[in-house]
Design a protein around this motif. Structure first.
Motif, short mmCIF file in Angstrom:
data_model
loop_
_atom_site.label_atom_id
_atom_site.label_comp_id
_atom_site.label_asym_id
_atom_site.label_seq_id
_atom_site.Cartn_x
_atom_site.Cartn_y
_atom_site.Cartn_z
N HIS A 47 0.86 -1.17 0.00
CA HIS A 47 0.00 0.00 0.00
C HIS A 47 0.90 1.23 0.00
O HIS A 47 2.08 1.16 0.24
N LEU A 71 2.23 4.60 1.56
CA LEU A 71 2.31 5.40 2.76
C LEU A 71 3.74 5.89 2.92
O LEU A 71 4.65 5.24 2.50
N ARG A 100 2.89 -2.03 7.67
CA ARG A 100 3.02 -1.83 6.23
C ARG A 100 4.41 -2.12 5.70
O ARG A 100 4.75 -1.75 4.59
N TYR A 103 4.83 6.66 2.93
CA TYR A 103 4.64 5.67 3.99
C TYR A 103 3.75 6.19 5.11
O TYR A 103 2.93 5.46 5.64
N TRP A 104 3.92 7.45 5.46
CA TRP A 104 3.26 7.97 6.66
C TRP A 104 1.79 8.21 6.42
O TRP A 104 1.38 8.63 5.35
N GLN A 105 0.98 7.97 7.43
CA GLN A 105 -0.46 8.11 7.31
C GLN A 105 -0.88 9.57 7.46
O GLN A 105 -0.10 10.43 7.86
N GLU A 159 -0.38 11.27 10.85
CA GLU A 159 1.02 11.47 11.20
C GLU A 159 1.60 12.70 10.49
O GLU A 159 2.39 13.45 11.07
N SER A 208 -9.40 14.13 10.52
CA SER A 208 -9.08 12.86 9.86
C SER A 208 -10.29 12.25 9.15
O SER A 208 -10.11 11.41 8.27
N LYS A 226 -2.86 11.33 0.24
CA LYS A 226 -3.03 10.05 0.93
C LYS A 226 -4.17 9.20 0.38
O LYS A 226 -4.33 8.06 0.81
N ASN A 227 -4.96 9.74 -0.53
CA ASN A 227 -6.11 8.99 -1.02
C ASN A 227 -6.14 8.92 -2.55
O ASN A 227 -7.18 8.62 -3.13
#
Length: 614
Positions: free
Chosen positions: A10, A12, A135, A323-325, A328, A342, A373-374
């Motif tokens: 995924h 991130l 992940r 990688y980071w959400q 974060e 969020s 992120k989406n």
């Protein structure tokens, strides 16, 4: 030397050493970026000290950046911040506000190089001693290390495989061609036959000397997207590098001979290898410092396979921005103590935010991170700038990031709906309630949807019931309702009206078809309950002994009362001027603190339907 290889899954991302100033780290210096609206802080303490104080697992406050820290920048004035905010409200590009390179973190880890055929068994047995980060797979592949099972390669020279010379290989002698010819016959072969002969004769070590054959036999690589950064692929978010020290002599090479027995000295690899990433606490440790459990598992495995060997390597794990959400990234970009937004509603490719007043200064940054992120599902991010006040139930939306198209396609209950959020109303959070309502309907029902919108209830019901009457006051909603009927091939089971709700009810129920309507849906929570008085005396011109089936009404409404069910029931009773009748009440969802959306279902009382109006 450094050997690179990538890990995919995924998407991130990775982070920089820019962090919000925590209370328990006093030695932090303030820094604010001139292009950013939010204060950022840079740690002046060492990476090792900071990492030890933090909890287990990856964090933007751990690891280190690939480059040196930039010198502290002066803090912008309040006037500058507001000026930048106004410019961004005008639609300026915000990509420069998020320095994605600043969210790259490098972590030192240790890894065991093991035979590929044993990697999954060893991963299962050593699970508690492996990295186990979210992940991130515990098993990593080394590119160029895919050798055939029958070929033996020295483990410590595996990175220098291209330097191997092919000597005394009689099978390769006739293949030492130049332009497709041999010294023996001088015969010319076509390129196809030449490649076919090479492919049938060469071993894996033959590819080392004749690298062009490998290129001929492989499919062409896909071209990188324009502007794509080298080393970070479309779906890549992490990278592992093997850190090799200067080459040691044969007698100095690290191996497990002292640990597993001297019979393992100078053994050869057979087949390809994999890396098992060990727990971060084992980084920098030597073989003797590994836990006894790891030694025991490796020793037991080595007794079963006397040909295999193991090697402890030092590695660098790099985590990129992808990688980071979401939370974060925003915790770093937003001021300390601010609530991180969020949750958002998704309507097709559009992310619909409801930002608080405190977030408005950072709305462009928040929207850009939500978009990053989406992707690729989300292509537009909007924010509602005002409550719904008009009769058409349309929302005032501001596009914050992505493309400016508010026309999208929504999939619900196996159906497609075209929606334009600029001119019609849609709420994806009511999808569950709509499915629940459909369970009330049967194949014998005839449904009357008073406030249909673009048709999420009417069109979904048309697949199940006999017939549907759908109405809405908004002409744009009616246009999309008709489109969606045709799109889902249900136009023959739906009759569409464009009029006020009261007039629609009078029109439909005074017609001959009214006696067959069995379900009425009134999904206008603002004032649907106050429109129930239109049902009083709706059948007054018809004989009571006639064949008329009283419909079941489903009406929605909001309530801020301490007892919302009682409050909504009283409003229904007053509107219909009826003292007592059975009502099934349920809470749909909490739309705001202290504000509930409710659904009341009841059969139209006979005393109301046949009441005489003076």
């Amino acid at each position: 030397m450094v050997a690179n290889f990538r890990m995919r899954t995924h998407s991130l991302p990775l982070a920089t050493f820019i962090i919000s100033k925590p209370r328990f780290f006093p030695n932090l210096t303030f820094r604010s970026h001139p292009l950013s609206l939010c204060p950022l802080y840079v740690a002046s303490t060492s990476t090792t000290t900071l990492s030890q104080a933090l909890s287990y697992g990856p964090s933007l406050q751990k690891g280190h950046k690939p480059s040196q820290y930039n010198p502290p920048l002066p803090k912008p004035s309040t006037a500058t911040v507001h000026k930048l905010s106004e410019e961004r409200r005008a639609g300026d590009d915000v990509d420069d506000l998020i320095d994605r390179e600043n969210f790259t973190r490098i972590f030192d880890v240790a890894a065991l190089q093991v035979p590929a055929k044993h990697c999954f068994v060893l991963e299962s047995r050593l699970r508690g001693h492996l990295l186990n980060w979210p992940r991130i797979r515990n098993i990593a592949r080394i590119p160029g290390d895919e050798v055939e099972e029958g070929e033996s390669l020295n483990l410590l020279k595996i990175q220098n495989i291209n330097s191997y010379a092919i000597e005394d290989c009689e099978s390769l002698a006739p293949l030492n061609r130049v332009n497709g010819k041999t010294d023996e016959d001088g015969e010319q072969l076509s390129p196809v036959l030449y490649r076919d002969n090479l492919a049938r004769t060469f071993s894996s070590r033959g590819f080392v000397k004749f690298g062009n054959l490998a290129r001929l036999s492989r499919p062409k690589k896909r071209k990188k997207l324009e502007g794509q950064k080298k080393g970070i692929g479309k779906n890549e978010y992490a990278m592992v590098e093997i850190v090799e020290e200067e080459e040691k002599g044969e007698e100095e090479e690290d191996d497990f001979s002292g640990l597993l027995g001297f019979e393992f000295k100078a053994r050869k690899w057979r087949g390809s290898t994999r890396l098992l990433l060990l727990d971060e606490k084992h980084a920098g440790k030597s073989l003797d410092q590994l836990p006894g459990a790891i030694k025991a598992v490796l020793k037991e495995d080595s007794r079963k396979d006397t040909v295999s060997s193991f090697r402890l390597l030092r590695c660098r794990l790099t985590l990129f921005y992808n990688y980071w959400q979401l939370n974060e990234i925003l915790e770093v970009l937003l001021p300390k103590g601010m609530i991180v937004p969020s949750a958002f509603e998704t309507v097709g490719h559009i992310a619909h935010l409801n930002l608080r007043d405190e977030h408005l200064l950072y709305k462009k940054i928040i929207a850009q991170v939500v978009l990053d992120k989406n992707k690729p599902k989300i292509r537009t991010v909007v924010n509602k700038i005002d409550a719904i006040h008009n009769d058409y139930r349309t929302m005032q939306l501001e596009v914050l990031a992505g493309n400016h198209s508010l026309v999208t396609t929504v999939f619900e209950n196996g159906l497609r709906f075209h929606v334009d959020l600029a001119t019609v109303y849609w709420n994806s959070r009511l999808a569950t309630e709509r499915r629940r309502l459909l369970n009330y309907f049967t194949s014998d029902d005839i449904v009357c949807d008073v406030f249909a919108g673009v048709g999420p209830i009417a069109i979904s019901a048309a697949r199940k019931v006999k017939y549907v009457y759908a109405n809405d006051l908004n002409p744009h909603a009616i246009e999309y309702l008709q489109r969606n009927c045709i799109l889902n091939k249900l136009e023959r089971k739906i009759e569409v009206f464009n009029m006020d709700g009261r007039r629609f009810i009078n029109t439909v129920f005074t017609s001959l078809e009214a006696q067959f309507i069995t379900q009425v849906v009134m999904n206008l929570p603002n004032n649907a309950a106050e429109n129930l008085d239109v049902f009083r005396g709706i059948f007054r011109t018809r004989p009571k002994d006639g064949v008329i089936k009283l419909p079941k009404i489903h009406v929605y409404g909001f309530s801020k009362a301490q007892d919302p069910e009682f409050d909504f029931h009283e409003r229904i009773r007053v509107a219909m001027s009826e003292v007592a009748f059975e009502v099934e009440m349920r809470r749909v969802r909490l739309v705001a603190p202290g504000k509930w959306m409710l659904c009341a279902s009841f059969i139209l009382p006979e005393s109301v339907a046949f009441a005489k109006i003076l």
